[in-house]
Design a protein around this motif. Structure first.
Motif, PDB file in Angstrom:
ATOM      1  N   ARG A  47       0.796  -1.247  -0.076  1.00  0.00           N
ATOM      2  CA  ARG A  47      -0.100  -0.074   0.049  1.00  0.00           C
ATOM      3  C   ARG A  47       0.849   1.295  -0.103  1.00  0.00           C
ATOM      4  NH1 ARG A  47      -3.160  -1.717   5.267  1.00  0.00           N
ATOM      5  NH2 ARG A  47      -1.093  -2.538   5.725  1.00  0.00           N
ATOM      6  N   PHE A  48       0.481   2.167  -0.649  1.00  0.00           N
ATOM      7  CA  PHE A  48       1.044   3.451  -0.730  1.00  0.00           C
ATOM      8  C   PHE A  48       0.222   4.420   0.282  1.00  0.00           C
ATOM      9  CE2 PHE A  48       2.472   1.635  -4.701  1.00  0.00           C
ATOM     10  CZ  PHE A  48       3.923   2.320  -4.686  1.00  0.00           C
ATOM     11  N   THR A  49       0.869   5.126   1.077  1.00  0.00           N
ATOM     12  CA  THR A  49       0.153   5.861   1.916  1.00  0.00           C
ATOM     13  C   THR A  49       0.806   7.418   2.149  1.00  0.00           C
ATOM     14  OG1 THR A  49       0.081   4.117   3.709  1.00  0.00           O
ATOM     15  CG2 THR A  49      -0.474   6.392   4.456  1.00  0.00           C
ATOM     16  N   HIS A  50      -0.460   8.462   1.859  1.00  0.00           N
ATOM     17  CA  HIS A  50      -0.130   9.750   1.808  1.00  0.00           C
ATOM     18  C   HIS A  50      -0.540  10.210   3.163  1.00  0.00           C
ATOM     19  CE1 HIS A  50       0.530  13.874   0.425  1.00  0.00           C
ATOM     20  NE2 HIS A  50      -0.875  14.235   1.017  1.00  0.00           N
ATOM     21  N   ILE A  51       0.557  10.789   4.049  1.00  0.00           N
ATOM     22  CA  ILE A  51      -0.198  11.568   5.220  1.00  0.00           C
ATOM     23  C   ILE A  51       0.027  12.960   4.885  1.00  0.00           C
ATOM     24  CG2 ILE A  51       0.996  12.023   7.492  1.00  0.00           C
ATOM     25  CD1 ILE A  51       2.400   8.963   7.256  1.00  0.00           C
ATOM     26  N   PRO A  52      -0.919  13.482   5.177  1.00  0.00           N
ATOM     27  CA  PRO A  52      -1.188  15.040   4.729  1.00  0.00           C
ATOM     28  C   PRO A  52      -0.194  15.875   5.766  1.00  0.00           C
ATOM     29  CG  PRO A  52      -3.024  14.262   6.009  1.00  0.00           C
ATOM     30  CD  PRO A  52      -2.255  13.048   5.952  1.00  0.00           C
ATOM     31  N   ALA A  53       0.065  16.939   5.027  1.00  0.00           N
ATOM     32  CA  ALA A  53       0.764  17.875   5.841  1.00  0.00           C
ATOM     33  C   ALA A  53      -0.017  18.612   7.171  1.00  0.00           C
ATOM     34  CB  ALA A  53       1.107  19.321   5.015  1.00  0.00           C
ATOM     35  N   GLY A  54       0.955  18.742   8.110  1.00  0.00           N
ATOM     36  CA  GLY A  54       0.182  19.168   9.195  1.00  0.00           C
ATOM     37  C   GLY A  54      -0.217  17.996  10.185  1.00  0.00           C
ATOM     38  N   MET A  55      -0.246  16.790   9.637  1.00  0.00           N
ATOM     39  CA  MET A  55      -0.665  15.816  10.690  1.00  0.00           C
ATOM     40  C   MET A  55       0.621  15.498  11.700  1.00  0.00           C
ATOM     41  SD  MET A  55      -1.949  11.802   9.745  1.00  0.00           S
ATOM     42  CE  MET A  55      -2.959  10.969  11.004  1.00  0.00           C
ATOM     43  N   ARG A  56       0.460  16.007  12.852  1.00  0.00           N
ATOM     44  CA  ARG A  56       1.670  15.983  13.645  1.00  0.00           C
ATOM     45  C   ARG A  56       2.008  14.718  14.661  1.00  0.00           C
ATOM     46  NH1 ARG A  56       5.883  18.538  12.672  1.00  0.00           N
ATOM     47  NH2 ARG A  56       6.527  18.607  14.823  1.00  0.00           N
ATOM     48  N   GLU A  57       1.021  14.580  15.261  1.00  0.00           N
ATOM     49  CA  GLU A  57       1.127  13.393  16.261  1.00  0.00           C
ATOM     50  C   GLU A  57      -0.038  12.476  16.101  1.00  0.00           C
ATOM     51  OE1 GLU A  57       2.716  13.917  20.102  1.00  0.00           O
ATOM     52  OE2 GLU A  57       0.878  13.144  20.826  1.00  0.00           O
ATOM     53  N   VAL A  58       0.312  10.967  16.117  1.00  0.00           N
ATOM     54  CA  VAL A  58      -0.440   9.867  16.085  1.00  0.00           C
ATOM     55  C   VAL A  58      -0.454   9.328  17.419  1.00  0.00           C
ATOM     56  CG1 VAL A  58      -1.529   7.988  14.737  1.00  0.00           C
ATOM     57  CG2 VAL A  58      -0.401   9.506  13.406  1.00  0.00           C
ATOM     58  N   SER A  59      -1.602   9.234  17.981  1.00  0.00           N
ATOM     59  CA  SER A  59      -1.783   8.704  19.407  1.00  0.00           C
ATOM     60  C   SER A  59      -1.137   7.258  19.379  1.00  0.00           C
ATOM     61  CB  SER A  59      -2.852   8.835  19.828  1.00  0.00           C
ATOM     62  OG  SER A  59      -3.965   8.116  19.406  1.00  0.00           O
ATOM     63  N   TRP A  60      -0.908   6.880  20.640  1.00  0.00           N
ATOM     64  CA  TRP A  60      -0.454   5.297  20.688  1.00  0.00           C
ATOM     65  C   TRP A  60      -1.324   4.313  19.866  1.00  0.00           C
ATOM     66  CZ3 TRP A  60       3.891   4.637  23.068  1.00  0.00           C
ATOM     67  CH2 TRP A  60       4.325   5.569  23.830  1.00  0.00           C
ATOM     68  N   TRP A 117       3.787   0.639   2.626  1.00  0.00           N
ATOM     69  CA  TRP A 117       3.647  -0.333   3.690  1.00  0.00           C
ATOM     70  C   TRP A 117       3.446  -1.702   2.789  1.00  0.00           C
ATOM     71  CZ3 TRP A 117       0.641   0.305   8.458  1.00  0.00           C
ATOM     72  CH2 TRP A 117       0.832   1.364   9.257  1.00  0.00           C
ATOM     73  N   ILE A 118       4.433  -2.668   3.243  1.00  0.00           N
ATOM     74  CA  ILE A 118       4.639  -3.694   2.633  1.00  0.00           C
ATOM     75  C   ILE A 118       4.096  -4.910   3.817  1.00  0.00           C
ATOM     76  CG2 ILE A 118       5.893  -5.575   1.564  1.00  0.00           C
ATOM     77  CD1 ILE A 118       7.964  -3.023   0.701  1.00  0.00           C
TER      78      ILE A 118
END
Length: 128
Positions: A47-60, A117-118
């Motif tokens: 899978r190809f993942t695009h994480i947008p600008a400004g997404m700073r923290e992903v919780s636990w 993501w593999i």
């Protein structure tokens, strides 16, 4: 070749490890200079993942299955439940295997990012 790994112990705590991926010299055709490659590992999904600008923290969080992530651009700081942190920049790859327990925290750089993501059915079995 070294590979950063995030994994969980039976008590649910997550940790970092660095595993060695053995390399073997291979010539792809008679006139080619041999180059080093690892063994082949089965992959069930890409899978190809695009994480947008400004997404700073992903919780636990944990991952649903073992994945080898390949960061094409941007950067992330991972934190494991034992308090250890690692900075992962573009061009790096990480084996993420904490499929249960407390998981890990991801702090992303401010710019947009692309990550491959593999999915690996059994991780990179046989590596220590």
């Amino acid at each position: 070749m070294k590979c950063l790994r995030i994994y969980a112990t039976p008590d649910g705590e997550s940790h970092f490890d660095e595993i060695e991926m053995p390399m073997t010299k291979v010539a792809v055709h008679p006139d080619a200079v041999p180059f080093e490659v690892t063994t082949s590992y089965p992959a069930s999904r890409l899978r190809f993942t695009h994480i947008p600008a400004g997404m700073r923290e992903v919780s636990w969080h944990t991952v649903p299955e073992p994945v080898l992530t390949v960061r094409l651009d941007g950067a992330v700081d991972y934190e494991t439940s034992d308090g250890d942190t690692r900075h992962v920049k573009a061009g790096s790859f990480v084996l993420v295997e904490d499929t249960f327990g407390k998981g890990h925290l991801s702090r992303h750089s401010p710019e947009a990012q692309t990550v491959i993501w593999i999915s690996l059915p059994k991780g990179l079995e046989g590596l220590e």
